[in-house]
Design a protein around this motif. Structure first.
Motif, PDB file in Angstrom:
ATOM      1  N   GLU A 175      -5.557  42.119  -6.268  1.00 24.92           N
ATOM      2  CA  GLU A 175      -4.099  42.033  -6.418  1.00 24.92           C
ATOM      3  C   GLU A 175      -3.481  41.630  -5.109  1.00 24.92           C
ATOM      4  O   GLU A 175      -4.003  41.937  -4.020  1.00 24.92           O
ATOM      5  N   MET A 176      -2.343  40.919  -5.197  1.00 28.29           N
ATOM      6  CA  MET A 176      -1.656  40.439  -4.010  1.00 28.29           C
ATOM      7  C   MET A 176      -0.163  40.637  -4.168  1.00 28.29           C
ATOM      8  O   MET A 176       0.390  40.361  -5.243  1.00 28.29           O
ATOM      9  N   ASN A 177       0.498  41.126  -3.139  1.00 30.24           N
ATOM     10  CA  ASN A 177       1.944  41.305  -3.177  1.00 30.24           C
ATOM     11  C   ASN A 177       2.668  39.970  -3.132  1.00 30.24           C
ATOM     12  O   ASN A 177       2.108  38.958  -2.702  1.00 30.24           O
ATOM     13  N   SER A 178       3.911  39.957  -3.554  1.00 28.95           N
ATOM     14  CA  SER A 178       4.711  38.725  -3.542  1.00 28.95           C
ATOM     15  C   SER A 178       5.011  38.326  -2.093  1.00 28.95           C
ATOM     16  O   SER A 178       5.034  39.161  -1.183  1.00 28.95           O
ATOM     17  N   PHE A 179       5.231  37.047  -1.891  1.00 28.55           N
ATOM     18  CA  PHE A 179       5.581  36.549  -0.545  1.00 28.55           C
ATOM     19  C   PHE A 179       6.362  35.250  -0.674  1.00 28.55           C
ATOM     20  O   PHE A 179       6.407  34.646  -1.734  1.00 28.55           O
TER      21      PHE A 179
END
Length: 375
Positions: free
Chosen positions: A371-375
């Motif tokens: 999973e990856m956070n928004s950027f």
């Protein structure tokens, strides 16, 4: 007496001195221009005569290659207009994280090389595309950077490295598929007829290998979001457009948008018309699946560290978990297999090999979820 024709100055001229091309119906001439597609050639055709000037703008599918940047163009764009000045500020702000990631994966640094945004900073396709009345499909091709060789999908300093991606954007990222490898080499002739068992015995991915693939993923996502941001003005200006592809000369990455995604992008542009704080399209929180094989043998090729990444917004994955809304999401959400099918393939030999690579990776036992956070 039968009419005769002769060739004079490259034109077919009848006995009475008339141009035989003028005898062709407008529909036939338009079909010829439809096959041409190249925006520059079509614009030159418009300047040839009044008839071409009225027919060429009706072409529905346009291919527009962005020309290579000249040093003088940079200086002029920096000084001419406030709009050019603002565009340069956008570029500087956006390229800070991109350049950092590029240096990690050993792409050329900002001082040595240029990027998609640098070329776009002086070249706006709207001035050319406004000559066409009913564009239904647009293929915008960005030029190679620096000394990068045309047709190469590899790192200039490490030619064996392989990386390709395809992304779809609407209001935000809809999906992204990435295919990469630490090396992409010809299979030795003695191994052509051998059956490889390395796929079944691949070791688990090391921490360093995982970090490299995360960097690959972030760099591809930033490139896709930058292209989406830069095409928004063109999409807004062309009301009839229903399909957009933004690629590059190396064909490393492709941003694709269909009619529904284009409509979403137009709404996004309208909602943010007064904002200048965001310099690229937002990438939402993501859920990724990553398939890995330490060695993958294909028809005539060998991929070391072969990796396939399928990326979706985390919100859409979570919504598909259950309930009534989940059924609606599932109906509009493609499976992983559908998403990667044909993403990198084609009729050419390399396209068929890439399709083979994708199929073999999809059934690999080594699959990671991240999973990856928004950027």
């Amino acid at each position: 007496m039968m009419a005769t024709e002769s060739i004079r100055g490259g034109e077919i001229v009848g006995a009475a001195g008339d141009d035989s091309f003028d005898r062709l119906p407008d529909e036939v001439v338009l079909s010829i221009f439809e096959k041409l597609q190249d925006a520059r050639s079509l614009c030159l055709s418009m300047a040839a005569c009044k008839r071409f000037r009225s027919i060429a703008p009706q072409v529905g599918e346009i291919f527009l290659p962005v020309p290579h940047q000249k040093k003088s163009a940079i200086k002029e764009s920096d000084q001419q207009t406030p709009r050019g000045f603002f565009r340069n500020l956008v570029i500087k702000a956006l390229m800070k994280p991109y350049n950092f990631i590029s240096q990690i994966v050993r792409f050329k640094s900002k001082s040595e090389d240029n990027n998609d945004l640098d070329f776009y900073s002086y070249y706006v396709p709207n001035e050319i595309l406004k000559s066409f009345e009913e564009i239904r499909a647009l293929h915008l091709r960005l030029p190679c950077h620096g000394n990068q060789k045309h047709g190469s999908k590899r790192n200039v300093r490490n030619p064996a490295t392989f990386l390709k991606w395809k992304a779809e954007f609407g209001r935000e990222l809809h999906s992204c598929v990435i295919l990469g490898a630490k090396s992409w080499t010809e299979k030795p002739l003695k191994e052509e007829n051998s059956i490889a068992s390395d796929q079944e015995e691949s070791r688990f991915m090391s921490d360093d290998d995982l970090k490299i693939r995360i960097v690959w993923t972030i760099s591809c996502l930033i490139a896709a979001s930058a292209r989406h941001y830069l095409i928004q003005e063109t999409v807004k200006a062309q009301k009839s457009i229903a399909n957009v592809v933004v690629s590059d000369e190396t064909d490393q990455g492709r941003l694709c948008m269909n009619r529904e995604q284009i409509e979403e992008t137009r709404e996004l542009k309208a909602n943010r018309s007064g904002e200048v704080s965001e310099y690229r399209s937002r990438v939402p929180a993501l859920r990724m699946k990553m398939w890995y094989l330490e060695r993958l043998e294909l028809s005539g090729k060998v991929m070391e560290g072969a990796t396939l990444v399928v990326i979706r917004p985390a919100a859409s994955v979570a919504a598909a978990g259950g309930g009534v809304e989940a059924e609606k999401v599932k109906k509009g959400m493609m499976s992983d297999g559908d998403m990667v099918a044909g993403a990198f393939g084609g009729e050419e030999r390399e396209g068929k090999v890439l399709d083979e690579a994708v199929r073999k990776l999809m059934v690999a036992k080594k699959c990671y979820t991240l999973e990856m956070n928004s950027f």
